[in-house]
Enzyme design. Structure first.
Site, PDB file in Angstrom:
ATOM      1  N   CYS A  85     120.031  58.965  97.476  1.00 43.39           N
ATOM      2  CA  CYS A  85     120.855  58.414  98.557  1.00 43.39           C
ATOM      3  C   CYS A  85     121.172  59.479  99.612  1.00 43.39           C
ATOM      4  CB  CYS A  85     122.083  57.755  97.962  1.00 43.39           C
ATOM      5  SG  CYS A  85     122.724  56.488  99.052  1.00 43.39           S
ATOM      6  N   HIS A 179     120.922  54.718  93.441  1.00 40.22           N
ATOM      7  CA  HIS A 179     121.652  55.630  92.542  1.00 40.22           C
ATOM      8  C   HIS A 179     121.243  55.440  91.080  1.00 40.22           C
ATOM      9  CE1 HIS A 179     124.940  57.257  95.158  1.00 40.22           C
ATOM     10  NE2 HIS A 179     124.555  56.244  95.919  1.00 40.22           N
ATOM     11  N   GLU A 181     121.606  57.353  88.662  1.00 42.20           N
ATOM     12  CA  GLU A 181     122.593  57.929  87.734  1.00 42.20           C
ATOM     13  C   GLU A 181     123.694  56.926  87.389  1.00 42.20           C
ATOM     14  OE1 GLU A 181     122.466  58.355  90.899  1.00 42.20           O
ATOM     15  OE2 GLU A 181     124.487  58.557  91.729  1.00 42.20           O
TER      16      GLU A 181
HETATM   17  N1  GLN Z   1     125.935  56.391 103.637  1.00 42.02           N
HETATM   18  C1  GLN Z   1     125.787  57.712 103.078  1.00 42.02           C
HETATM   19  C2  GLN Z   1     125.227  58.679 104.116  1.00 42.02           C
HETATM   20  O1  GLN Z   1     124.695  58.258 105.122  1.00 42.02           O
HETATM   21  C3  GLN Z   1     124.911  57.709 101.853  1.00 42.02           C
HETATM   22  C4  GLN Z   1     125.529  56.845 100.794  1.00 42.02           C
HETATM   23  C5  GLN Z   1     125.336  57.308  99.398  1.00 42.02           C
HETATM   24  O2  GLN Z   1     124.942  58.432  99.137  1.00 42.02           O
HETATM   25  N2  GLN Z   1     125.668  56.438  98.488  1.00 42.02           N
HETATM   26  O3  GLN Z   1     125.317  59.838 103.930  1.00 42.02           O
END
Ligand code: GLN
Length: 204
Positions: A85, A179, A181
């Site tokens: 992410c 995610h 994890e």
């Molecule tokens: N929206 C976050 C970003 O742009 C990422 C979201 C996440 O890591 N769950 O950094």
């Protein structure tokens, strides 16, 4: 197999975000995981996870603590790095409308691009870790996820929802826009541990 897993040292960048869950996931696979809060702590690690969180915040902290030279070195040595992410955003070559990105994997991403109504969602993705014609299902959790908008020629696609790429790898760099994890399913962490095991075997 268990015993050689215990010899691997996995670092989890612990500046902000979901690092504890990655540590639990790695330990659940039988390997050792450590929080990395300062650059020198990268030196004895065989692999690194950059967790989800807020990519702008993590990027500022990377700068503040002067992580970049040691991160570059870690990457150049071929040590495996896994970004989930926000971690994916930080590893990307290009981030739309932003000027960060470590540039370790040839993808272009757009932050928060799945739209407001579906800020967070769970969905079965097609996971193809072995590049065969038989993708497996994996229940993936997305939280304000980035979208991978372009993938370079040398990047292998490992996960998709429909036509959207949600997991990819280029050499020693693995990324997922979700995610893993936060799921009980440990296939993806096991895959990353295998990348590290191969790296260590090659080095010795
Ligand atoms: N929206 C976050 C970003 O742009 C990422 C979201 C996440 O890591 N769950 O950094």
């Amino acid at each position: 197999m268990e015993s050689d897993l215990k010899n691997l040292k996995i670092g989890v960048l612990a500046l902000q975000g979901a690092f504890r869950e990655h540590i639990i996931a790695i330990k659940g696979c039988g390997a050792l995981a450590y929080e990395v809060r300062l650059p020198y702590e990268l030196e004895d690690k065989d692999g690194l996870i950059i967790p989800g969180g807020e990519s702008t915040t993590i990027s500022k902290l990377i700068e503040l603590y002067e992580f970049k030279p040691r991160l570059d070195n870690f990457y150049r040595k071929g040590k495996p790095i896994f970004g989930t992410c926000a971690g994916l955003i930080l590893l990307a070559r290009r981030v739309k409308n932003e000027n960060f990105g470590l540039g370790y994997i040839d993808i272009e991403v757009e932050r928060n691009a799945y739209g407001r109504q579906i800020d967070s969602f769970e969905e079965f993705i097609d996971l193809n870790l072995n590049h065969n014609s038989d993708p497996k299902k994996f229940r993936a959790i997305f939280i304000r996820a980035p979208k991978i908008t372009k993938v370079g020629d040398n990047v292998k696609v490992l996960g998709k929802i429909g036509n959207n790429v949600v997991m990819a790898r280029e050499k020693n760099v693995l990324v997922s826009s979700f995610h893993p994890e936060l799921s009980e399913d440990r296939r993806i962490h096991q895959y990353f541990l295998n990348m590290i095991r191969e790296y260590v075997k090659k080095e010795n």
